[in-house]
Design a protein around this motif. Structure first.
Motif, mmCIF file in Angstrom:
data_model
loop_
_atom_site.group_PDB
_atom_site.id
_atom_site.type_symbol
_atom_site.label_atom_id
_atom_site.label_comp_id
_atom_site.label_asym_id
_atom_site.label_seq_id
_atom_site.Cartn_x
_atom_site.Cartn_y
_atom_site.Cartn_z
ATOM 1 N N UNK A 1 1.267 10.690 1.511
ATOM 2 C CA UNK A 1 0.374 11.707 1.720
ATOM 3 C C UNK A 1 -0.341 12.192 0.576
ATOM 4 N N UNK A 2 -0.779 13.376 0.592
ATOM 5 C CA UNK A 2 -1.652 13.911 -0.503
ATOM 6 C C UNK A 2 -0.856 14.123 -2.122
ATOM 7 N N UNK A 3 -1.475 13.908 -2.915
ATOM 8 C CA UNK A 3 -0.748 14.093 -4.386
ATOM 9 C C UNK A 3 -0.851 15.454 -4.956
ATOM 10 N N UNK A 4 -0.837 16.708 -3.948
ATOM 11 C CA UNK A 4 -1.400 17.910 -4.506
ATOM 12 C C UNK A 4 -0.271 18.346 -5.372
ATOM 13 N N UNK A 5 -0.244 19.321 -5.911
ATOM 14 C CA UNK A 5 0.648 20.102 -6.766
ATOM 15 C C UNK A 5 1.770 20.589 -5.952
ATOM 16 N N UNK A 6 1.354 21.297 -4.580
ATOM 17 C CA UNK A 6 2.511 21.552 -4.103
ATOM 18 C C UNK A 6 3.289 20.443 -3.325
ATOM 19 N N UNK A 7 2.944 19.317 -3.102
ATOM 20 C CA UNK A 7 3.529 18.162 -2.629
ATOM 21 C C UNK A 7 4.423 17.796 -3.702
ATOM 22 N N UNK B 1 0.963 -1.100 0.211
ATOM 23 C CA UNK B 1 0.215 -0.014 0.099
ATOM 24 C C UNK B 1 0.948 1.367 0.085
ATOM 25 N N UNK B 2 1.713 1.478 -1.252
ATOM 26 C CA UNK B 2 2.540 2.744 -1.294
ATOM 27 C C UNK B 2 2.216 3.241 -2.260
ATOM 28 N N UNK B 3 2.650 4.581 -2.536
ATOM 29 C CA UNK B 3 2.730 5.139 -3.700
ATOM 30 C C UNK B 3 4.140 5.704 -4.073
ATOM 31 N N UNK B 4 4.538 5.508 -5.357
ATOM 32 C CA UNK B 4 5.865 5.860 -5.749
ATOM 33 C C UNK B 4 5.932 6.868 -6.606
ATOM 34 N N UNK B 5 6.886 7.893 -6.559
ATOM 35 C CA UNK B 5 7.131 9.158 -7.641
ATOM 36 C C UNK B 5 8.326 8.793 -8.394
ATOM 37 N N UNK B 6 8.503 8.636 -9.478
ATOM 38 C CA UNK B 6 9.541 8.246 -10.315
ATOM 39 C C UNK B 6 10.273 9.716 -10.920
ATOM 40 N N UNK B 7 11.491 9.578 -11.296
ATOM 41 C CA UNK B 7 12.307 10.427 -12.012
ATOM 42 C C UNK B 7 13.318 9.793 -12.815
#
Length: 493
Positions: A107-113, A78-84
């Motif tokens: 946490x939230x996937x807001x633009x600021x985050x 149960x995790x989200x991952x941000x790639x680059x």
């Protein structure tokens, strides 16, 4: 440790009976370390070695760096991952790719985050924003706003935009919408019932057909509707025979089968284009030619238009709407002009001159301020080209003026285009001394991919790392494993 990382093996493999027997057979004197040693000592060590090498590469002579990014969730954890992921063209005109991050994004996937996460990633790798050429992202609003807030040039994934255009067109025709709704019901019947599948397999063998499974439509995968319908049409006879003896949740009429056949022909245009722009060698230069070719194909009449003509018209309108400004976008315009396979061939006559003005407007400042790059080109020039006395004198002559830049562009455009099957980087590798300013611009603008496929492929690796055997693996260890697997090729030839 390389074996564990490259082959997606759990650390517990060193405790498996078969693996220990293999090691004992190969070298009886070798004592295998514990799984804890590999996870706590070997993995961080090899991760640091690869990371140091990438730091050295990023600090070298790079004209500009392009990136892809996306957010993904794992099915087993149960995790989200941000790639680059990063890619650039080195001084020898080779395309270099590296995975920088596939990190937990809680946490939230807001633009600021997202924007804050990008700031931290660039700080970690000591990448100045002035070196960022473009970030290829999805079309979600939070991701678009995050790039704007970060002050980064970005554009949407072309493959994703094509799928949005397909979505717009499919729901414009009621008869086709009904067909698209029926097909998943037929496939789902066999996917969820082993008995039904075994019966279908028996029918396929009886008809002399090779047993094949039907392909399911997956909303997050591009072209999956095309592959599903193609598999159904291929099994049309088998499905008709099956329906004569057994119940199906839904069936297609003769008219609907005809719609399926014509719709597949229409979707094949998008499927072929998506495969081409999603290849590892595709760049932003492929966008304008690909869209231009698609528009022309959708404008032509064909025998297979019967029953799907309204959808074809809707597809054409959706493509025109979603790609209406690409010929004026410097990101795509300049890349296409500097690709020796395309140049100005795919620009409309009314915008060709405007596109060239955009290119020259970007070329002249670069020619006047890129003194360091000019020095590098001269060094290569001195080393490799000493045959012509006039060219050697030119090295110490006056600085090139804007006229010489325009002349370079004129000569480049006047020459015959490079074969489409050849590599654009191969051309610039052999001709960068003839067109030094153009070559430096090519290093920058041809570095950008036209899709975020690299990040999507990365998430396929995530699903292999965070599997049933390693569903309790912490995110730090998972990222290290992915990082090593994807970047090992940079230090191991």
């Amino acid at each position: 440790m390389e074996f564990i990382a490259l082959d997606d093996q759990p650390s517990s493999v060193v405790e498996d009976v078969g693996f220990r027997s293999l090691m004992k057979f190969m070298e009886p004197r070798y004592t295998l370390p514990s799984r804890r040693h590999f996870a706590e000592v070997c993995l961080p060590e090899i991760h640091n070695i690869v990371a140091m090498h990438i730091h050295e590469l990023l600090a070298s002579d790079i004209a500009a760096i392009s990136f892809t990014t996306d957010i993904c969730c794992s099915d087993v954890s149960p995790v989200s991952m941000l790639s680059l992921t990063a890619q650039w063209i080195d001084k020898d005109f080779n395309l270099v790719k590296a995975v920088l991050h596939s990190r937990e994004f809680a946490g939230t996937h807001s633009a600021s985050a997202i924007s804050e996460a990008f700031e931290k990633k660039f700080q970690t790798w000591k990448i100045d924003k002035t070196r960022v050429h473009a970030v290829v992202r999805d079309n979600a609003r939070n991701m678009t706003k995050a790039m704007m807030d970060s002050g980064l040039a970005s554009f949407g994934c072309m493959a994703h935009t094509l799928q949005l255009a397909i979505h717009d067109g499919v729901f414009s025709q009621r008869s086709l919408t009904d067909v698209v709704a029926i097909c998943p019901k037929i496939v789902g019947h066999f996917k969820h019932s082993p008995l039904a599948y075994s019966r279908l397999q028996a029918v396929q063998i009886q008809l002399g057909m090779k047993p094949k499974r039907l392909k399911q439509d997956v909303s997050i995968r591009s072209n999956s509707t095309f592959y599903m319908m193609e598999s159904l049409l291929e099994q049309k006879r088998a499905l008709a025979t099956y329906a004569a003896d057994y119940d199906l949740p839904a069936t297609l009429s003769a008219h609907q089968w005809h719609l399926v056949e014509n719709f597949i022909t229409l979707l094949s245009l998008f499927e072929q284009l998506t495969r081409e722009v999603s290849s590892s060698e595709a760049s932003a230069a492929d966008v304008i030619p690909s869209v231009t070719a698609l528009r022309r194909l959708l404008s032509k009449q064909a025998d297979t238009d019967h029953g799907v003509k309204p959808t074809k018209t809707s597809f054409r309108e959706a493509v025109n709407r979603r790609f209406d400004q690409i010929q004026y976008d410097p990101m795509f315009c300049i890349a296409t002009y500097l690709d020796p396979r395309y140049k100005d061939r795919y620009f409309d006559e009314d915008v060709k001159q405007r596109a060239r003005e955009i290119l020259e407007a970007h070329l002249l400042p670069a020619a006047g301020t890129d003194d360091g790059m000019r020095d590098v080109e001269r060094a290569h020039y001195t080393e490799r080209k000493r045959q012509r006395f006039e060219e050697i004198l030119e090295e110490n002559g006056p600085e090139r003026t804007s006229t010489s830049v325009s002349q370079q562009l004129g000569i480049f455009l006047a020459e015959t285009t490079f074969p489409r099957g050849e590599s654009a980087l191969c051309y610039w590798r052999n001709n960068h001394l003839r067109f030094p300013e153009l070559a430096q611009m090519a290093r920058k603008y041809l570095s950008a991919p036209c899709t975020s496929t690299e990040s999507e492929r990365l998430f396929s690796s995530v699903s292999h790392v965070l599997d049933e055997k390693r569903n309790r693996l912490c995110c730090d260890k998972a990222e290290m494993l992915i990082f090593v697997k994807k970047n090992m090729h940079l230090i191991k030839k």
